[in-house]
Scaffold this motif. Structure first.
Motif, PDB file in Angstrom:
ATOM      1  N   MET A   1       0.848  -1.173   0.000  1.00 41.47           N
ATOM      2  CA  MET A   1       0.000   0.000   0.000  1.00 41.47           C
ATOM      3  C   MET A   1       0.893   1.236   0.000  1.00 41.47           C
ATOM      4  SD  MET A   1      -3.460   0.677   0.571  1.00 41.47           S
ATOM      5  CE  MET A   1      -3.984  -0.676   1.579  1.00 41.47           C
ATOM      6  N   PHE A   2       0.564   2.169  -0.866  1.00 41.33           N
ATOM      7  CA  PHE A   2       1.363   3.386  -0.977  1.00 41.33           C
ATOM      8  C   PHE A   2       1.066   4.388   0.132  1.00 41.33           C
ATOM      9  CE2 PHE A   2       0.913   2.753  -5.843  1.00 41.33           C
ATOM     10  CZ  PHE A   2       1.941   1.824  -5.857  1.00 41.33           C
ATOM     11  N   LEU A   3      -0.153   4.343   0.671  1.00 39.56           N
ATOM     12  CA  LEU A   3      -0.580   5.343   1.648  1.00 39.56           C
ATOM     13  C   LEU A   3      -0.591   4.784   3.059  1.00 39.56           C
ATOM     14  CD1 LEU A   3      -3.652   6.823  -0.282  1.00 39.56           C
ATOM     15  CD2 LEU A   3      -1.261   7.528  -0.405  1.00 39.56           C
ATOM     16  N   GLN A   4      -0.480   5.674   4.021  1.00 38.83           N
ATOM     17  CA  GLN A   4      -0.608   5.258   5.413  1.00 38.83           C
ATOM     18  C   GLN A   4      -2.086   5.041   5.712  1.00 38.83           C
ATOM     19  OE1 GLN A   4       1.192   7.885   8.230  1.00 38.83           O
ATOM     20  NE2 GLN A   4       0.529   6.682   9.990  1.00 38.83           N
ATOM     21  N   THR A   5      -2.396   3.874   6.248  1.00 38.58           N
ATOM     22  CA  THR A   5      -3.772   3.536   6.576  1.00 38.58           C
ATOM     23  C   THR A   5      -3.859   3.147   8.043  1.00 38.58           C
ATOM     24  OG1 THR A   5      -3.464   1.230   5.911  1.00 38.58           O
ATOM     25  CG2 THR A   5      -4.257   2.763   4.213  1.00 38.58           C
ATOM     26  N   ILE A   6      -5.049   2.937   8.525  1.00 39.48           N
ATOM     27  CA  ILE A   6      -5.242   2.586   9.933  1.00 39.48           C
ATOM     28  C   ILE A   6      -4.979   1.100  10.128  1.00 39.48           C
ATOM     29  CG2 ILE A   6      -6.904   2.481  11.821  1.00 39.48           C
ATOM     30  CD1 ILE A   6      -8.270   4.942  10.601  1.00 39.48           C
ATOM     31  N   ALA A   7      -4.031   0.781  11.007  1.00 30.94           N
ATOM     32  CA  ALA A   7      -3.737  -0.606  11.347  1.00 30.94           C
ATOM     33  C   ALA A   7      -4.864  -1.163  12.212  1.00 30.94           C
ATOM     34  CB  ALA A   7      -2.414  -0.687  12.099  1.00 30.94           C
ATOM     35  N   GLU A   8      -5.000  -2.486  12.228  1.00 25.04           N
ATOM     36  CA  GLU A   8      -6.075  -3.098  13.010  1.00 25.04           C
ATOM     37  C   GLU A   8      -6.007  -2.711  14.481  1.00 25.04           C
ATOM     38  OE1 GLU A   8      -7.640  -7.178  12.254  1.00 25.04           O
ATOM     39  OE2 GLU A   8      -5.870  -7.268  10.937  1.00 25.04           O
ATOM     40  N   ASP A   9      -4.798  -2.703  15.037  1.00 22.88           N
ATOM     41  CA  ASP A   9      -4.676  -2.403  16.473  1.00 22.88           C
ATOM     42  C   ASP A   9      -4.858  -0.916  16.793  1.00 22.88           C
ATOM     43  OD1 ASP A   9      -2.285  -1.588  15.347  1.00 22.88           O
ATOM     44  OD2 ASP A   9      -1.010  -2.562  16.849  1.00 22.88           O
ATOM     45  N   GLU A  10      -4.974  -0.079  15.777  1.00 19.81           N
ATOM     46  CA  GLU A  10      -5.197   1.355  15.980  1.00 19.81           C
ATOM     47  C   GLU A  10      -6.620   1.782  15.628  1.00 19.81           C
ATOM     48  OE1 GLU A  10      -2.259   2.953  13.360  1.00 19.81           O
ATOM     49  OE2 GLU A  10      -0.628   2.688  14.802  1.00 19.81           O
TER      50      GLU A  10
ATOM     51  N   GLU B   1      -6.725  -5.349   1.966  1.00 24.28           N
ATOM     52  CA  GLU B   1      -6.229  -4.027   1.591  1.00 24.28           C
ATOM     53  C   GLU B   1      -7.324  -3.207   0.911  1.00 24.28           C
ATOM     54  OE1 GLU B   1      -2.452  -3.631  -0.301  1.00 24.28           O
ATOM     55  OE2 GLU B   1      -1.455  -4.876   1.203  1.00 24.28           O
ATOM     56  N   ALA B   2      -8.264  -3.887   0.254  1.00 30.90           N
ATOM     57  CA  ALA B   2      -9.383  -3.194  -0.392  1.00 30.90           C
ATOM     58  C   ALA B   2     -10.251  -2.466   0.630  1.00 30.90           C
ATOM     59  CB  ALA B   2     -10.227  -4.186  -1.181  1.00 30.90           C
ATOM     60  N   ILE B   3     -10.212  -2.887   1.862  1.00 27.87           N
ATOM     61  CA  ILE B   3     -10.919  -2.198   2.948  1.00 27.87           C
ATOM     62  C   ILE B   3      -9.999  -1.158   3.578  1.00 27.87           C
ATOM     63  CG2 ILE B   3     -11.943  -2.493   5.249  1.00 27.87           C
ATOM     64  CD1 ILE B   3     -13.690  -3.586   2.965  1.00 27.87           C
ATOM     65  N   ARG B   4      -8.805  -1.587   3.924  1.00 28.97           N
ATOM     66  CA  ARG B   4      -7.868  -0.688   4.615  1.00 28.97           C
ATOM     67  C   ARG B   4      -7.544   0.559   3.811  1.00 28.97           C
ATOM     68  NH1 ARG B   4      -2.968  -1.384   5.942  1.00 28.97           N
ATOM     69  NH2 ARG B   4      -2.417  -2.935   4.401  1.00 28.97           N
ATOM     70  N   CYS B   5      -7.496   0.450   2.483  1.00 28.22           N
ATOM     71  CA  CYS B   5      -7.079   1.599   1.682  1.00 28.22           C
ATOM     72  C   CYS B   5      -8.001   2.800   1.862  1.00 28.22           C
ATOM     73  CB  CYS B   5      -6.927   1.231   0.216  1.00 28.22           C
ATOM     74  SG  CYS B   5      -8.437   0.792  -0.634  1.00 28.22           S
TER      75      CYS B   5
ATOM     76  N   ASP C   1     -13.142   8.746   7.256  1.00 30.19           N
ATOM     77  CA  ASP C   1     -14.563   9.045   7.117  1.00 30.19           C
ATOM     78  C   ASP C   1     -15.183   8.327   5.919  1.00 30.19           C
ATOM     79  OD1 ASP C   1     -12.827  10.849   5.634  1.00 30.19           O
ATOM     80  OD2 ASP C   1     -14.618  11.970   5.080  1.00 30.19           O
ATOM     81  N   LEU C   2     -14.357   7.906   4.951  1.00 35.26           N
ATOM     82  CA  LEU C   2     -14.892   7.268   3.755  1.00 35.26           C
ATOM     83  C   LEU C   2     -15.193   5.782   3.927  1.00 35.26           C
ATOM     84  CD1 LEU C   2     -12.843   8.851   0.844  1.00 35.26           C
ATOM     85  CD2 LEU C   2     -15.138   9.435   1.655  1.00 35.26           C
ATOM     86  N   LEU C   3     -14.465   5.098   4.816  1.00 37.01           N
ATOM     87  CA  LEU C   3     -14.693   3.659   4.941  1.00 37.01           C
ATOM     88  C   LEU C   3     -16.131   3.338   5.335  1.00 37.01           C
ATOM     89  CD1 LEU C   3     -13.738   0.756   4.755  1.00 37.01           C
ATOM     90  CD2 LEU C   3     -12.919   0.954   7.119  1.00 37.01           C
ATOM     91  N   PRO C   4     -16.707   3.983   6.338  1.00 37.25           N
ATOM     92  CA  PRO C   4     -18.110   3.676   6.648  1.00 37.25           C
ATOM     93  C   PRO C   4     -19.057   3.970   5.477  1.00 37.25           C
ATOM     94  CG  PRO C   4     -17.095   4.774   8.510  1.00 37.25           C
ATOM     95  CD  PRO C   4     -16.121   4.866   7.364  1.00 37.25           C
ATOM     96  N   ALA C   5     -18.844   5.070   4.779  1.00 35.37           N
ATOM     97  CA  ALA C   5     -19.699   5.405   3.635  1.00 35.37           C
ATOM     98  C   ALA C   5     -19.552   4.351   2.540  1.00 35.37           C
ATOM     99  CB  ALA C   5     -19.347   6.789   3.104  1.00 35.37           C
TER     100      ALA C   5
ATOM    101  N   PHE D   1     -14.761   2.080 -10.706  1.00 33.85           N
ATOM    102  CA  PHE D   1     -14.305   3.055  -9.714  1.00 33.85           C
ATOM    103  C   PHE D   1     -13.356   2.427  -8.705  1.00 33.85           C
ATOM    104  CE2 PHE D   1     -15.225   4.400  -5.283  1.00 33.85           C
ATOM    105  CZ  PHE D   1     -14.397   5.510  -5.258  1.00 33.85           C
ATOM    106  N   VAL D   2     -13.817   1.386  -8.002  1.00 35.61           N
ATOM    107  CA  VAL D   2     -13.003   0.894  -6.884  1.00 35.61           C
ATOM    108  C   VAL D   2     -11.714   0.239  -7.344  1.00 35.61           C
ATOM    109  CG1 VAL D   2     -14.877   0.743  -5.205  1.00 35.61           C
ATOM    110  CG2 VAL D   2     -14.321  -1.266  -6.577  1.00 35.61           C
ATOM    111  N   SER D   3     -11.737  -0.470  -8.458  1.00 36.97           N
ATOM    112  CA  SER D   3     -10.509  -1.110  -8.933  1.00 36.97           C
ATOM    113  C   SER D   3      -9.444  -0.073  -9.276  1.00 36.97           C
ATOM    114  CB  SER D   3     -10.782  -1.989 -10.150  1.00 36.97           C
ATOM    115  OG  SER D   3     -11.564  -3.103  -9.789  1.00 36.97           O
ATOM    116  N   ARG D   4      -9.855   1.012  -9.892  1.00 36.98           N
ATOM    117  CA  ARG D   4      -8.896   2.077 -10.199  1.00 36.98           C
ATOM    118  C   ARG D   4      -8.374   2.737  -8.923  1.00 36.98           C
ATOM    119  NH1 ARG D   4     -12.292   2.089 -14.937  1.00 36.98           N
ATOM    120  NH2 ARG D   4     -10.945   1.863 -16.749  1.00 36.98           N
ATOM    121  N   PHE D   5      -9.252   2.891  -7.952  1.00 35.54           N
ATOM    122  CA  PHE D   5      -8.828   3.444  -6.662  1.00 35.54           C
ATOM    123  C   PHE D   5      -7.820   2.513  -5.994  1.00 35.54           C
ATOM    124  CE2 PHE D   5      -9.594   3.846  -2.018  1.00 35.54           C
ATOM    125  CZ  PHE D   5      -9.054   5.113  -1.841  1.00 35.54           C
ATOM    126  N   PHE D   6      -8.096   1.212  -5.981  1.00 33.05           N
ATOM    127  CA  PHE D   6      -7.165   0.256  -5.366  1.00 33.05           C
ATOM    128  C   PHE D   6      -5.774   0.359  -5.992  1.00 33.05           C
ATOM    129  CE2 PHE D   6     -10.988  -2.812  -4.657  1.00 33.05           C
ATOM    130  CZ  PHE D   6     -11.448  -2.037  -3.609  1.00 33.05           C
TER     131      PHE D   6
END
Length: 194
Positions: free
Chosen positions: A1-10, A31-35, A41-45, A161-166
């Motif tokens: 993953m190129f970006l910093q994302t939220i780790a499970e323990d965080e 990673e499709a979720i973590r990204c 704010d976008l993950l719940p949406a 959309f999502v595949s290009r985002f991934f």
């Protein structure tokens, strides 16, 4: 993953709930979720949209998967090809059947209904501006309702959309989705190399 994302323990709040539900369902947080948590704010949406779209999908789960698989081929999305290619092995009966669909769904032994559905998904993914009322007529002739046609369009467009985002944020398929068969694994690598 190129970006910093939220780790499970965080993870906290709704992100933690989503992570926990995915781990319970699939044994991992993809990673499709973590990204999406580079913007937490976008993950719940995103998850709410996915749950609504898939939960009320007017076609079968197999249809969702095969539409997604064809879209992933044409985007091209290595991530989604591996994930959905693996899932389709059981539904289509073999790796060879999945490879036949990937090569040419029109000559892969699928029903006329499936071919019409995948022709439409392919056209959406490649260039939706070319869709005409004749395309919709072919789907209606194949027995699809307008709700089902809407869902085919939604599924193929959503995957675009999502595949290009991934790919844009560097998500890669988890080892669990990488098939042990080298020919199959190579064929599923349609875009970004693993």
């Amino acid at each position: 993953m190129f970006l910093q994302t939220i780790a499970e323990d965080e993870a906290k709040g709704r992100v933690a709930e989503i992570y926990s539900a995915q781990r319970a369902q699939s044994g991992m947080v993809m990673e499709a979720i973590r990204c999406f948590t580079a913007r937490p704010d976008l993950l719940p949406a995103y998850m709410d949209f996915v749950m609504q779209a898939r939960g009320n999908f007017s076609l079968s789960q197999r249809d969702w998967r095969i539409i997604t698989f064809i879209a992933a081929r044409d985007i091209p999305s290595t991530y989604c090809s591996h994930v959905y290619g693996r899932q389709l092995i059981d539904e289509l009966g073999s790796r060879a059947a999945v490879l036949a669909v990937q090569r040419d769904h029109r000559n892969a032994g699928l029903s006329e209904r499936d071919v019409a559905m995948l022709d439409y998904a392919e056209k959406i993914t490649r260039d939706a501006s070319r869709i005409t009322i004749d395309d919709i007529g072919r789907l209606r002739d194949a027995g699809f309702s307008d709700t089902q046609i809407c869902d085919i369009a939604l599924c193929a467009s959503f995957r675009s959309f999502v595949s290009r985002f991934f790919d844009a944020v560097g998500a890669v398929p988890e080892d669990a989705f990488l098939d042990s068969d080298e020919e199959f694994r190579t064929a599923m690598t349609v875009g970004k190399p693993i």
